[in-house]
Design a protein around this motif. Structure first.
Motif, mmCIF file in Angstrom:
data_model
loop_
_atom_site.group_PDB
_atom_site.id
_atom_site.type_symbol
_atom_site.label_atom_id
_atom_site.label_comp_id
_atom_site.label_asym_id
_atom_site.label_seq_id
_atom_site.Cartn_x
_atom_site.Cartn_y
_atom_site.Cartn_z
ATOM 1 N N LYS A 154 -9.143 -10.389 40.102
ATOM 2 C CA LYS A 154 -8.435 -9.625 39.084
ATOM 3 C C LYS A 154 -8.833 -10.127 37.694
ATOM 4 O O LYS A 154 -9.056 -9.347 36.777
ATOM 5 N N VAL A 155 -8.935 -11.458 37.583
ATOM 6 C CA VAL A 155 -9.352 -12.065 36.314
ATOM 7 C C VAL A 155 -10.796 -11.663 35.988
ATOM 8 O O VAL A 155 -11.143 -11.421 34.838
ATOM 9 N N ILE A 156 -11.639 -11.582 36.998
ATOM 10 C CA ILE A 156 -13.049 -11.246 36.752
ATOM 11 C C ILE A 156 -13.203 -9.773 36.359
ATOM 12 O O ILE A 156 -13.895 -9.434 35.406
ATOM 13 N N LEU A 157 -12.504 -8.889 37.081
ATOM 14 C CA LEU A 157 -12.756 -7.460 36.924
ATOM 15 C C LEU A 157 -11.890 -6.785 35.868
ATOM 16 O O LEU A 157 -12.145 -5.637 35.500
ATOM 17 N N GLY A 158 -10.869 -7.478 35.365
ATOM 18 C CA GLY A 158 -9.892 -6.856 34.476
ATOM 19 C C GLY A 158 -10.446 -6.433 33.122
ATOM 20 O O GLY A 158 -11.587 -6.747 32.760
ATOM 21 N N TYR A 159 -9.568 -5.723 32.358
ATOM 22 C CA TYR A 159 -9.962 -5.190 31.047
ATOM 23 C C TYR A 159 -10.404 -6.312 30.108
ATOM 24 O O TYR A 159 -11.415 -6.220 29.428
ATOM 25 N N ASN A 160 -9.614 -7.407 30.083
ATOM 26 C CA ASN A 160 -9.987 -8.562 29.273
ATOM 27 C C ASN A 160 -10.761 -9.585 30.088
ATOM 28 O O ASN A 160 -10.815 -10.753 29.738
ATOM 29 N N GLY A 161 -11.327 -9.121 31.182
ATOM 30 C CA GLY A 161 -11.831 -10.074 32.172
ATOM 31 C C GLY A 161 -13.205 -10.632 31.892
ATOM 32 O O GLY A 161 -13.869 -10.331 30.897
ATOM 33 N N VAL A 162 -13.626 -11.460 32.833
ATOM 34 C CA VAL A 162 -14.884 -12.184 32.723
ATOM 35 C C VAL A 162 -16.081 -11.229 32.683
ATOM 36 O O VAL A 162 -16.973 -11.357 31.843
ATOM 37 N N LEU A 163 -16.054 -10.241 33.578
ATOM 38 C CA LEU A 163 -17.179 -9.312 33.660
ATOM 39 C C LEU A 163 -17.326 -8.519 32.365
ATOM 40 O O LEU A 163 -18.418 -8.412 31.802
ATOM 41 N N ASN A 164 -16.195 -7.991 31.869
ATOM 42 C CA ASN A 164 -16.228 -7.228 30.627
ATOM 43 C C ASN A 164 -16.707 -8.077 29.455
ATOM 44 O O ASN A 164 -17.536 -7.636 28.664
ATOM 45 N N SER A 165 -16.190 -9.313 29.347
ATOM 46 C CA SER A 165 -16.607 -10.125 28.207
ATOM 47 C C SER A 165 -18.081 -10.514 28.329
ATOM 48 O O SER A 165 -18.785 -10.592 27.326
ATOM 49 N N ALA A 166 -18.530 -10.711 29.561
ATOM 50 C CA ALA A 166 -19.947 -11.041 29.737
ATOM 51 C C ALA A 166 -20.828 -9.854 29.342
ATOM 52 O O ALA A 166 -21.818 -10.007 28.614
#
Lengths: 306, 274
Positions: free
Chosen positions: A143-155
């Motif tokens: 959830k942390v990785i895929l979320g709106y403010n998440g890891v994937l988005n920030s990457a």
């Protein structure tokens, strides 16, 4: 039990008269030894499931159970669009997850078995570790990785692939698919690894000597000989994912809800136990059919090899 | 390495294996990473190192209660599961009797049933019998799902075991129980320790049964589930998750060491899936 023990004792006594009583006590000892565990499983698993099956043929009016036999719950479970869709979605998703997991896991198991060398068991142990960390926390981590403010988005923002965070990663079927594929990976790797270890390496040398290239050799020797592991992996992943409750709730969103979530609703707060029971039984039956189909495929391929 | 040359693609295969293992570890390693991050939102870039989320764990009584409950449930469940596992594994490896397959099948069945179904079945029976849901019902649920794992670990311990040692002991006048206690038990002791640790770890991390079968008391996963609704609590949950991760890792490493010691002694490989 005693009658069976005596029967066996007598049969054995006929062939080896002197040892008859010894064999009988052997059988009795075995039965006595297994009985605590067996009775526990009988009381805590078999009996409760029979109670659920019984409930599935009853009806509930507010809090009172009407014990008249009816198939109404199964009619609802199989024909009402909401439950029919949830069942269908759970089955398709778990089938997709198990197929994908096996496809992704096979090369890793292959690598460990054929190229692991001295470090095989260490590599296997390392692969196992993530699976032993709390399931709940791993799902939350996705959830942390895929979320709106998440890891994937920030990457992705960081490297300039996207201009603003995407909501497309979380709260949908794909998120459930990724999370489940991650969660059950090891349960696919291990049985495949075991079957790869059993492959007689001289057969591979023979295939090479007879002129098979690596691909033909893999398709004609390794793959058929590891079918049992593949099928076992499919079943082992499929069963728990059909009934998964946590992942759909946490990362599935509206479209990712699965049958277990519907079952929970019917049981908690006394909503409708008979309907919940029918949904549970239907799920169990479907799982049994799917596992049975996998085993049938295994038998069929086994016959073809011979 | 001959296989490597024949297959040619060993390097590609290695790269794939490394990437796959990275995929397996990514979500797991993010927990400790963000648990030391200053920001309340788990996100990159990291804002600074802090211990505060760990400190806040000690100041949360509900969390400490849940940890205590988990420790109690885990201890009770692992001891019970291992005792039941010893009976079953011993009966399955040492004796042949009618109905053995069916009985073993039922004992191992929790492995092939979705937990949600086991959970609702137990829930219905407990409520029908008018019993209160409590940590005790959680213990029974956990024992049920731990037994198959315990049996698998213990069967590896009992198999390959030199039967003549037991026979010698009997010939020298030991009773059946005396032989079991003084010869068999020490031989399988590593497998027993392994079974205890594996069962404890399963119980520590188990959520669905605990969620359905507990009353007012929560175990750690049930506590975490309750906290997930509040975004502000997430960092503390991450810190707690990290502690649980380290605990599971230590327990399983010890279990693995004991399992290998046993494998060396009995010449039988095979842990949970061997």
């Amino acid at each position: 039990m005693t009658a069976a023990a005596e029967g066996a004792g007598r049969a054995a006594a006929a062939s080896a008269p002197r040892r008859g009583s010894f064999l009988r006590s052997e059988e009795a000892q075995g039965l006595a030894l297994i009985s605590p565990t067996f009775l526990f499983a009988l009381a805590m698993l078999a009996a409760p499931i029979l109670v659920v099956i019984a409930h599935s043929f009853w009806t509930q009016d507010y809090l009172t159970i009407d014990r008249t036999f009816t198939l109404e719950n199964y009619r609802i479970a199989l024909t009402e669009p909401i439950y029919r869709d949830l069942l269908g979605r759970s089955l398709i998703l778990s089938f997709t997850v198990s197929t994908l997991t096996v496809l992704l896991a096979y090369p890793v198991a292959y690598y460990i078995s054929f190229h692991g060398g001295r470090h095989k068991s260490l590599l296997l142990f390392l692969v196992t570790i993530p699976a032993w960390t709390s399931y709940l926390l791993r799902v939350m981590s996705w959830k942390v990785i895929l979320g709106y403010n998440g890891v994937l988005n920030s990457a992705l923002l960081g490297i300039g692939v996207i201009d603003e965070p995407s909501t497309a990663f979380l709260y949908n079927t794909n998120a459930v698919l990724i999370t489940l594929t991650h969660a059950w990976a090891v349960f696919a790797i291990l049985p495949i690894y075991v079957s790869l270890e059993k492959v007689d390496r001289t057969l591979l040398e023979a295939a090479t000597d007879l002129g098979d290239g690596p691909i033909r050799r893999f398709l004609r020797v390794t793959l058929p000989l590891t079918m049992a592991g593949i099928i076992a992996a499919l079943i082992i992943v499929m069963i728990p994912t059909v009934g998964d409750y946590v992942t759909p709730r946490l990362v599935g969103g509206k479209d990712g809800v699965m049958i277990a979530n519907a079952i929970e609703v019917q049981f908690k707060k006394g909503a409708n136990w008979p309907l919940g029971s029918a949904l549970s039984v239907t799920t169990m039956v479907i799982i049994t059919i799917m596992a049975g189909a996998c085993v049938a495929v295994l038998r069929w391929t086994a016959r073809r090899i011979r | 390495m001959r296989a490597g040359r024949i297959f040619g693609g060993a390097n590609g295969l290695r790269l794939y294996a490394v990437l796959y293992v990275a995929f397996l570890y990514l979500p797991v390693l993010l927990l400790p990473l963000f648990s030391f991050n200053d920001s309340a939102i788990p996100n990159f870039p990291l804002t600074g190192f802090t211990w505060k989320w760990y400190a806040s764990m000690a100041e949360t009584p509900a969390l400490l209660d849940a940890a205590w409950n988990s420790a109690m449930v885990g201890t009770a469940a692992s001891v019970m599961a291992t005792l039941l596992g010893i009976c079953a594994a011993r009966a399955m490896t040492r004796y042949r009797f009618r109905g053995q397959k069916a009985m073993s099948g039922l004992i191992m069945a929790p492995l092939v049933l979705p937990e949600i179904i086991i959970a609702v079945a137990l829930l219905v029976v407990l409520l029908r019998l008018g019993l209160d849901l409590s940590l005790l019902s959680v213990v029974f649920g956990h024992v049920l799902i731990c037994v198959p794992y315990s049996v698998t670990v213990l069967i590896a311990g009992f198999e390959g075991f030199d039967r003549s040692l037991e026979e010698a002991s009997t010939d020298l006048g030991e009773t059946a129980f005396g032989t079991f206690r003084r010869v068999t038990l020490p031989m399988v002791a590593p497998a027993i320790v392994s079974s205890l640790l594996v069962s404890f770890t399963i119980s520590l991390d188990e959520f669905i049964l605990a969620f359905f079968l507990t009353g007012t008391d929560s175990t750690l996963p049930v506590y975490i589930w309750g906290q997930l609704r509040f975004a502000a609590r997430l960092p503390t949950v991450l810190a707690l998750g990290t502690v649980m991760l380290v605990a599971s890792f230590i327990l399983l490493t010890i279990a693995e060491i004991f399992r290998r010691r046993n494998a060396r002694r009995t010449q039988v490989e095979g842990g949970l899936f061997g």
